[in-house]
Design an enzyme around this catalytic site. Sequence first.
Site, PDB file in Angstrom:
ATOM      1  N   ASP A   1       0.648   2.935  -5.911  1.00 24.97           N
ATOM      2  CA  ASP A   1      -0.691   3.539  -5.928  1.00 24.97           C
ATOM      3  C   ASP A   1      -1.691   2.706  -6.737  1.00 24.97           C
ATOM      4  O   ASP A   1      -1.309   2.049  -7.710  1.00 24.97           O
ATOM      5  CB  ASP A   1      -0.579   4.950  -6.528  1.00 24.97           C
ATOM      6  CG  ASP A   1      -1.822   5.781  -6.266  1.00 24.97           C
ATOM      7  OD1 ASP A   1      -2.638   5.395  -5.401  1.00 24.97           O
ATOM      8  OD2 ASP A   1      -1.963   6.822  -6.924  1.00 24.97           O
TER       9      ASP A   1
ATOM     10  N   ARG B   1      -8.529   1.384  -5.993  1.00 25.14           N
ATOM     11  CA  ARG B   1      -9.282   1.256  -7.260  1.00 25.14           C
ATOM     12  C   ARG B   1      -9.270  -0.188  -7.762  1.00 25.14           C
ATOM     13  O   ARG B   1     -10.257  -0.670  -8.313  1.00 25.14           O
ATOM     14  CB  ARG B   1      -8.693   2.201  -8.324  1.00 25.14           C
ATOM     15  CG  ARG B   1      -9.216   3.621  -8.190  1.00 25.14           C
ATOM     16  CD  ARG B   1      -8.366   4.599  -8.928  1.00 25.14           C
ATOM     17  NE  ARG B   1      -7.126   4.857  -8.203  1.00 25.14           N
ATOM     18  CZ  ARG B   1      -6.079   5.474  -8.718  1.00 25.14           C
ATOM     19  NH1 ARG B   1      -6.092   5.872  -9.974  1.00 25.14           N
ATOM     20  NH2 ARG B   1      -5.010   5.688  -7.981  1.00 25.14           N
TER      21      ARG B   1
ATOM     22  N   THR C   1       2.759  10.554   5.620  1.00 24.43           N
ATOM     23  CA  THR C   1       2.361  11.323   6.807  1.00 24.43           C
ATOM     24  C   THR C   1       0.895  11.739   6.710  1.00 24.43           C
ATOM     25  O   THR C   1       0.267  12.047   7.715  1.00 24.43           O
ATOM     26  CB  THR C   1       3.254  12.588   6.946  1.00 24.43           C
ATOM     27  OG1 THR C   1       3.417  13.178   5.647  1.00 24.43           O
ATOM     28  CG2 THR C   1       4.620  12.244   7.505  1.00 24.43           C
TER      29      THR C   1
ATOM     30  N   ASN D   1      -1.479   9.741   5.223  1.00 24.24           N
ATOM     31  CA  ASN D   1      -2.358   8.559   5.155  1.00 24.24           C
ATOM     32  C   ASN D   1      -3.094   8.266   6.471  1.00 24.24           C
ATOM     33  O   ASN D   1      -4.040   7.491   6.489  1.00 24.24           O
ATOM     34  CB  ASN D   1      -1.578   7.313   4.714  1.00 24.24           C
ATOM     35  CG  ASN D   1      -1.251   7.300   3.234  1.00 24.24           C
ATOM     36  OD1 ASN D   1      -0.265   6.706   2.815  1.00 24.24           O
ATOM     37  ND2 ASN D   1      -2.061   7.964   2.411  1.00 24.24           N
TER      38      ASN D   1
ATOM     39  N   ARG E   1      -6.975   8.421   6.621  1.00 22.47           N
ATOM     40  CA  ARG E   1      -7.844   7.360   6.086  1.00 22.47           C
ATOM     41  C   ARG E   1      -8.649   6.720   7.219  1.00 22.47           C
ATOM     42  O   ARG E   1      -8.264   6.834   8.386  1.00 22.47           O
ATOM     43  CB  ARG E   1      -6.992   6.310   5.378  1.00 22.47           C
ATOM     44  CG  ARG E   1      -6.308   6.914   4.171  1.00 22.47           C
ATOM     45  CD  ARG E   1      -5.618   5.880   3.343  1.00 22.47           C
ATOM     46  NE  ARG E   1      -5.089   6.537   2.160  1.00 22.47           N
ATOM     47  CZ  ARG E   1      -4.976   5.971   0.974  1.00 22.47           C
ATOM     48  NH1 ARG E   1      -5.323   4.719   0.800  1.00 22.47           N
ATOM     49  NH2 ARG E   1      -4.487   6.645  -0.046  1.00 22.47           N
TER      50      ARG E   1
ATOM     51  N   SER F   1       3.082  13.576  -4.783  1.00 26.37           N
ATOM     52  CA  SER F   1       2.477  13.246  -3.484  1.00 26.37           C
ATOM     53  C   SER F   1       3.478  13.219  -2.318  1.00 26.37           C
ATOM     54  O   SER F   1       3.468  12.298  -1.512  1.00 26.37           O
ATOM     55  CB  SER F   1       1.750  11.888  -3.570  1.00 26.37           C
ATOM     56  OG  SER F   1       0.690  11.975  -4.477  1.00 26.37           O
TER      57      SER F   1
HETATM   58  C1  FPP Z   1      -1.907   3.741  -2.234  1.00 29.47           C
HETATM   59  O1  FPP Z   1      -3.031   3.219  -2.937  1.00 29.47           O
HETATM   60  C2  FPP Z   1      -1.392   2.708  -1.313  1.00 29.47           C
HETATM   61  C3  FPP Z   1      -1.199   2.882   0.023  1.00 29.47           C
HETATM   62  C4  FPP Z   1      -1.470   4.167   0.713  1.00 29.47           C
HETATM   63  C5  FPP Z   1      -0.732   1.760   0.872  1.00 29.47           C
HETATM   64  C6  FPP Z   1       0.336   0.891   0.281  1.00 29.47           C
HETATM   65  C7  FPP Z   1       0.483  -0.312   1.137  1.00 29.47           C
HETATM   66  C8  FPP Z   1       0.743  -1.568   0.702  1.00 29.47           C
HETATM   67  C9  FPP Z   1       1.043  -1.886  -0.709  1.00 29.47           C
HETATM   68  C10 FPP Z   1       0.714  -2.726   1.647  1.00 29.47           C
HETATM   69  C11 FPP Z   1       1.762  -2.785   2.705  1.00 29.47           C
HETATM   70  C12 FPP Z   1       3.144  -2.572   2.236  1.00 29.47           C
HETATM   71  C13 FPP Z   1       4.206  -3.385   2.431  1.00 29.47           C
HETATM   72  C14 FPP Z   1       5.565  -2.842   2.135  1.00 29.47           C
HETATM   73  C15 FPP Z   1       4.114  -4.799   2.882  1.00 29.47           C
HETATM   74  P1  FPP Z   1      -4.473   3.847  -2.675  1.00 29.47           P
HETATM   75  O2  FPP Z   1      -5.059   3.178  -1.494  1.00 29.47           O
HETATM   76  O3  FPP Z   1      -4.364   5.328  -2.516  1.00 29.47           O
HETATM   77  O4  FPP Z   1      -5.233   3.463  -3.981  1.00 29.47           O
HETATM   78  P2  FPP Z   1      -6.380   4.324  -4.708  1.00 29.47           P
HETATM   79  O5  FPP Z   1      -5.741   5.607  -5.147  1.00 29.47           O
HETATM   80  O6  FPP Z   1      -6.778   3.449  -5.854  1.00 29.47           O
HETATM   81  O7  FPP Z   1      -7.482   4.522  -3.711  1.00 29.47           O
END
Ligand code: FPP
Length: 248
Positions: free
Chosen positions: A28, A32, A74, A76, A79, A204
């Site tokens: 996560d 940000r 499930t 996401n 977005r 989550s």
């Molecule tokens: C959560 O951060 C992250 C995700 C929903 C996506 C994670 C995906 C990757 C790290 C890339 C692809 C993965 C692999 C295994 C190659 P957020 O977007 O919710 O961050 P925020 O809370 O700061 O907005």
Amino acid sequence: MPIFQKTSQPDHSVDFANLPRHVAIIMDGNGRWAKKRGLPRTAGHAAGAETFRTIATYCKEIGLDYLTVYAFSTENWKRPQDEVNAIMGLLKKYLLESIEKMERDRVKMAFFGDLSPLTPELRALCQRTQEISKNYEGCQVNICLNYGGRDEITRAVRGIAADWLKEGRDPASITEQDITSRLFSAGVPDPDLIIRPSGEIRTSNFLLWQSAYSEYYFTDVLWPDFTKEELIKAIGAFQKRSRRFGGV
Ligand code: FPP
């Protein structure tokens, strides 16, 4: 007392002979991280994918048996489409690279989640990486993709209901093992340690059944800034915990 406490005073000393078998991570803070730099959220995911590579390689190096990461839930799909596409694109890139280096790296890979809504191309890549690596020994990396803990349990319950109905069995005979063996994670031990970076203190919908006795570690570091040293701090903190599994 809060149920989950943020870890203060991290301890760097780690007993490498006594590592947790299974570490799971909620990756996560990508959005940000990007925002802080005036970059699009997708740049945060790209940086997060790099961090994942580094951490997965390190987990194999130090001899962890299992690493499970939450890549796409499930929920996401809510977005913006370009962000969903960017995450799927990063996964595709990662899987293509993994296939290329598979003989060298020999990392066993598995996927937790319902892969059916993915593009046929991505689905085929997931199946291929899983198939090629299925007999590899050492660290197994589980990527949670279109994964939700509630969805996973619902599917298991549906499977049990169908089997029990067909076989005319007594519902009272359903055991915890009947559920465990129908989860995406069947055959994988429960995570010992679940790490959530980025300062959020919630689960989550991640590994709801499997986390019954997992130790949680929360840190304010955003996932793209997460390093091997951060992992070591988390493991050090884990090793100081007293796990009683409901006993004394
Ligand atoms: C959560 O951060 C992250 C995700 C929903 C996506 C994670 C995906 C990757 C790290 C890339 C692809 C993965 C692999 C295994 C190659 P957020 O977007 O919710 O961050 P925020 O809370 O700061 O907005």
